[in-house]
Design an enzyme around this catalytic site. Structure first.
Site, short mmCIF file in Angstrom:
data_model
loop_
_atom_site.label_atom_id
_atom_site.label_comp_id
_atom_site.label_asym_id
_atom_site.label_seq_id
_atom_site.Cartn_x
_atom_site.Cartn_y
_atom_site.Cartn_z
N ALA A 195 0.82 -1.21 0.00
CA ALA A 195 0.00 0.00 0.00
C ALA A 195 0.86 1.26 0.00
O ALA A 195 0.48 2.29 0.53
CB ALA A 195 -0.93 -0.01 1.20
N ARG A 249 -3.13 9.20 -9.70
CA ARG A 249 -4.29 9.43 -10.57
C ARG A 249 -5.60 9.68 -9.83
O ARG A 249 -6.59 10.07 -10.42
CB ARG A 249 -4.45 8.25 -11.54
CG ARG A 249 -3.53 8.36 -12.74
CD ARG A 249 -3.90 7.37 -13.80
NE ARG A 249 -3.41 6.04 -13.48
CZ ARG A 249 -3.97 4.92 -13.92
NH1 ARG A 249 -5.05 4.97 -14.69
NH2 ARG A 249 -3.46 3.75 -13.61
N LYS A 287 -4.39 6.63 -1.78
CA LYS A 287 -5.39 5.88 -2.53
C LYS A 287 -6.13 4.83 -1.71
O LYS A 287 -7.36 4.72 -1.77
CB LYS A 287 -4.72 5.22 -3.73
CG LYS A 287 -5.65 4.35 -4.54
CD LYS A 287 -5.08 3.99 -5.87
CE LYS A 287 -4.03 2.92 -5.76
NZ LYS A 287 -3.54 2.52 -7.10
N GLN A 334 8.41 1.67 2.80
CA GLN A 334 9.21 1.55 1.59
C GLN A 334 9.66 2.97 1.23
O GLN A 334 8.83 3.82 0.95
CB GLN A 334 8.37 0.95 0.45
CG GLN A 334 9.16 0.74 -0.83
CD GLN A 334 8.27 0.51 -2.05
OE1 GLN A 334 7.07 0.80 -2.02
NE2 GLN A 334 8.85 0.02 -3.12
N THR A 359 7.04 -3.33 -7.13
CA THR A 359 6.35 -4.25 -6.22
C THR A 359 7.33 -5.17 -5.48
O THR A 359 7.12 -5.49 -4.32
CB THR A 359 5.32 -5.11 -6.98
OG1 THR A 359 5.95 -5.67 -8.15
CG2 THR A 359 4.13 -4.28 -7.44
N ASN A 361 -45.99 8.16 22.44
CA ASN A 361 -46.34 8.85 21.21
C ASN A 361 -45.71 10.24 21.25
O ASN A 361 -46.01 11.03 22.13
CB ASN A 361 -47.86 8.95 21.09
CG ASN A 361 -48.27 9.40 19.70
OD1 ASN A 361 -47.59 10.23 19.08
ND2 ASN A 361 -49.37 8.86 19.21
N TYR A 412 -28.45 19.63 23.66
CA TYR A 412 -27.15 20.29 23.70
C TYR A 412 -27.31 21.72 24.20
O TYR A 412 -28.12 22.48 23.66
CB TYR A 412 -26.56 20.28 22.28
CG TYR A 412 -25.16 20.80 22.17
CD1 TYR A 412 -24.14 20.29 22.97
CD2 TYR A 412 -24.85 21.79 21.24
CE1 TYR A 412 -22.84 20.77 22.84
CE2 TYR A 412 -23.55 22.27 21.10
CZ TYR A 412 -22.55 21.76 21.90
OH TYR A 412 -21.27 22.23 21.77
N ALA A 446 -49.46 20.42 23.98
CA ALA A 446 -48.77 20.89 22.78
C ALA A 446 -48.10 22.23 23.02
O ALA A 446 -48.58 23.05 23.79
CB ALA A 446 -49.76 20.99 21.64
C1 UD1 Z 1 1.21 -5.40 -11.10
C2 UD1 Z 1 1.97 -6.58 -11.65
C3 UD1 Z 1 1.29 -7.07 -12.94
C4 UD1 Z 1 -0.15 -7.42 -12.65
C5 UD1 Z 1 -0.87 -6.26 -11.98
C6 UD1 Z 1 -2.21 -6.72 -11.51
C7 UD1 Z 1 4.30 -6.22 -11.06
C8 UD1 Z 1 5.65 -5.83 -11.53
N1 UD1 Z 1 3.32 -6.17 -11.94
O1 UD1 Z 1 1.35 -4.36 -12.04
O2 UD1 Z 1 1.95 -8.20 -13.45
O3 UD1 Z 1 -0.81 -7.78 -13.86
O4 UD1 Z 1 -0.14 -5.77 -10.85
O5 UD1 Z 1 -2.95 -5.64 -11.03
O6 UD1 Z 1 4.15 -6.61 -9.92
N2 UD1 Z 1 3.31 -0.73 -4.83
C9 UD1 Z 1 4.10 -0.37 -3.77
N3 UD1 Z 1 5.36 0.10 -4.00
C10 UD1 Z 1 5.87 0.22 -5.26
C11 UD1 Z 1 5.06 -0.15 -6.34
C12 UD1 Z 1 3.79 -0.64 -6.10
O7 UD1 Z 1 3.67 -0.46 -2.61
O8 UD1 Z 1 7.02 0.64 -5.39
C13 UD1 Z 1 1.97 -1.24 -4.57
C14 UD1 Z 1 0.90 -0.34 -5.13
O9 UD1 Z 1 0.48 0.59 -4.16
C15 UD1 Z 1 -0.21 -1.31 -5.49
C16 UD1 Z 1 0.53 -2.59 -5.81
O10 UD1 Z 1 1.81 -2.47 -5.24
O11 UD1 Z 1 -1.06 -1.55 -4.40
C17 UD1 Z 1 0.63 -2.87 -7.31
O12 UD1 Z 1 1.38 -1.86 -7.92
P1 UD1 Z 1 1.04 -1.32 -9.36
O13 UD1 Z 1 1.99 -0.25 -9.70
O14 UD1 Z 1 -0.39 -1.01 -9.46
O15 UD1 Z 1 1.37 -2.61 -10.26
P2 UD1 Z 1 0.97 -2.81 -11.76
O16 UD1 Z 1 1.83 -2.01 -12.61
O17 UD1 Z 1 -0.49 -2.66 -11.90
#
Ligand code: UD1
Ligand code: CA
Length: 485
Positions: A12, A18, A25, A74, A80, A374, A384, A420
């Site tokens: 997360a 976006r 988010k 992170q 990811t 009633n 209050y 009343a």
């Molecule tokens: C990822 C997958 C993709 C898959 C898709 C499904 C990878 C490389 N790709 O892509 O194969 O089809 O999800 O939805 O894993 N996040 C972090 N830190 C980061 C990056 C991301 O915490 O540095 C979290 C984001 O907040 C999110 C999740 O990881 O909750 C997924 O990241 P996102 O960037 O949406 O991955 P996709 O590019 O959609």
């Protein structure tokens, strides 16, 4: 067979640019619960040994939403794989080979992932020929930008190819991945010792310069570990990246929830206009009229009627209670069996006994209302005083006349009657009658004399406003029009 211990990581840390929001988010809500809340509730149902939520720097509000679960920060948004890596120090014990644990990774922005699907992934890991890794796959109508899972002839995962890498590559094998229908849904389960080691070895040599969690499939295969796919539904893996996707997720949730309510014996006259919260509980034979909104924490027992245009949150309605049309029930409202709340009535932190009624234009806050009482139109509990909230108690079968102000703390005991228009500031005993308003003055022929005075020619006002006054009104209108131009 006892299940393997389970370590769970929820990603997360994404800012969710976006969403164009000051709020991270994963704190945006679907059906009254944050995206993260949905995901946590699902993974909690698997009873994991530990859950670690990966957040970005400064995301204290996400950490608070994740509590009591641990969080790991992170530092950069490096992908990811890097995000999971940030959580590993909090899971060292469970990632040790002797722990015999599994590691589950899910995304915080994918609220509809079901416990059933995660359990199916776990079951695969428990089978005799268990693969080391289990990916969540799905086949969307439009594979779009999802990662593609490439399988060998035995259904074992060869590798995952990210969409951007396939697009950017000249390698025909990578480009062929674009024609693959099987997509990576994101959730990943594996033997903790193996998976954590592979994650530690990830590099960022790819189109986006990120540490891809999905590279573990190819790495596992190279090391002789097997990986398989468990299939999920497309709606389950729906990720939310924009307000538009948030609205689509809400619509999807509501459609499913309405169907579930009807399947359980609830009548919805116009299902599309009724909105539920994630925790709305509704018993059989409830009737919900059009345009009703259920905020969090609503519980309806059986045979309850909610009439059109009502808003309910944090309340409990017992068997056969009726509310609305145009009613507002706020947190702490408890309606006893057959109690009735009518139009333009607001109830907050108040309990109505069996069969008690407040049918029109009333505010009941911080109150206890006895069975069969009633409450007349226009009654207000003045709870209050500008500093603190005070309680009003109305006894069994008491009768509160219309337009009464009950200045709390105050109590009207069983069977008492309030005239009343009263402003009640002192307790009224059982079966007592209280009238607290200015005494009525009647002047015989007073109206007739008033009319005579009005018709006196010296007064001259029977033809309406004086010419002078009329001019003034007209002048104001003209000025108004001028100022607009
Ligand atoms: C990822 C997958 C993709 C898959 C898709 C499904 C990878 C490389 N790709 O892509 O194969 O089809 O999800 O939805 O894993 N996040 C972090 N830190 C980061 C990056 C991301 O915490 O540095 C979290 C984001 O907040 C999110 C999740 O990881 O909750 C997924 O990241 P996102 O960037 O949406 O991955 P996709 O590019 O959609
Ligand atoms: Ca995504």
């Amino acid at each position: 067979m006892t299940e393997r211990p389970l370590a769970t990581v929820v990603l997360a840390a994404g800012k969710g640019t976006r969403m164009k929001s000051a709020q991270p988010k994963v704190l945006h809500k679907v059906a009254g619960r944050s995206l993260l809340g949905h995901v946590l509730a699902t993974v909690e149902s698997l009873r994991p040994t530990r859950i670690v939520v990966v957040i970005g720097p400064g995301m204290e509000d996400v950490a608070a939403a994740a509590a009591p679960h641990a969080t790991a920060v992170q530092e950069g948004q490096l992908g990811t794989g890097d995000a999971v890596r940030a959580a590993l120090p909090a899971l060292t014990d469970l990632c040790a080979p002797e722990a015999g644990a599994d590691l589950l990774i899910v995304f915080g922005d994918t609220p509809f992932l079901t416990a059933e699907t995660l359990r199916a992934m776990r079951d695969r890991r428990a089978s005799p020929e268990a693969p080391s890794l289990v990916a969540l796959g799905f086949e969307p109508d439009e594979p779009g930008a999802y990662g593609r899972l490439l399988l060998d002839e035995n259904g074992l995962i060869l590798r995952n190819v990210e969409y951007k890498d396939a697009l950017a590559s000249d390698d025909p094998e990578l480009r062929r991945a674009l024609d693959v229908k099987l997509c990576n849904g994101g959730a990943l389960l594996g033997e903790a010792a193996v998976l954590s080691r592979l994650i530690g070895e990830l590099d960022n040599d790819n189109a986006q310069g990120e540490y891809y969690l999905t590279d573990v499939f190819a790495m596992a295969r190279a090391d002789g570990f097997s990986a398989r796919v468990e299939m999920g539904e497309e709606w389950e893996v729906m990720g939310i990246n924009s307000r538009s996707e948030l609205a689509r997720a809400e619509a999807l949730y509501q459609t499913r929830r309405r169907e579930a309510a009807m399947a359980e014996g609830v009548t919805l006259i116009d299902p599309a206009s009724v909105f539920f919260s994630h925790d709305t509980a509704i018993g059989r034979d409830c009737l919900i009229e059009p345009q009703v909104f259920f905020g969090p924490g609503v519980m309806l027992e059986e045979g309850v009627t909610v009439r059109a245009y009502s808003h309910l949150e944090g309340c409990r309605l017992q068997n056969g209670a009726t509310v609305g049309p145009f009613a507002r029930l706020r947190p702490g409202a408890i309606l006893g069996p057959q109690a009735r709340i009518g139009n333009f009535v607001e109830v907050k932190n108040a309990r109505l006994g069996q069969g008690a009624k407040a049918n029109h234009l009333t505010y009941l806050g911080d109150a206890e209302i006895g069975a069969g009482a009633n409450v007349g139109a226009g009654t207000i509990t003045c709870n209050y005083d500008g500093f603190a909230k005070h309680k009003t108690v109305i006894g069994t079968k008491a009768f509160i006349g219309s337009n009464t102000a009950l200045v709390a703390p105050v109590s009207v005991a069983d069977g008492a009657v309030i005239g009343a228009g009263s402003v009640v500031t002192e307790d009224v005993p059982a079966d007592g009658l209280a009238i607290a308003r200015g005494r009525q003055l009647v002047i015989e022929q007073g109206a007739a004399r008033l009319r005579e005075r009005q018709q006196d020619p010296q007064d001259g006002s029977q033809d309406g406003p004086q010419p002078e006054a009329r001019r003034k009104v007209a002048g104001q209108r003209t000025a108004g029009q001028h100022s607009k131009e």
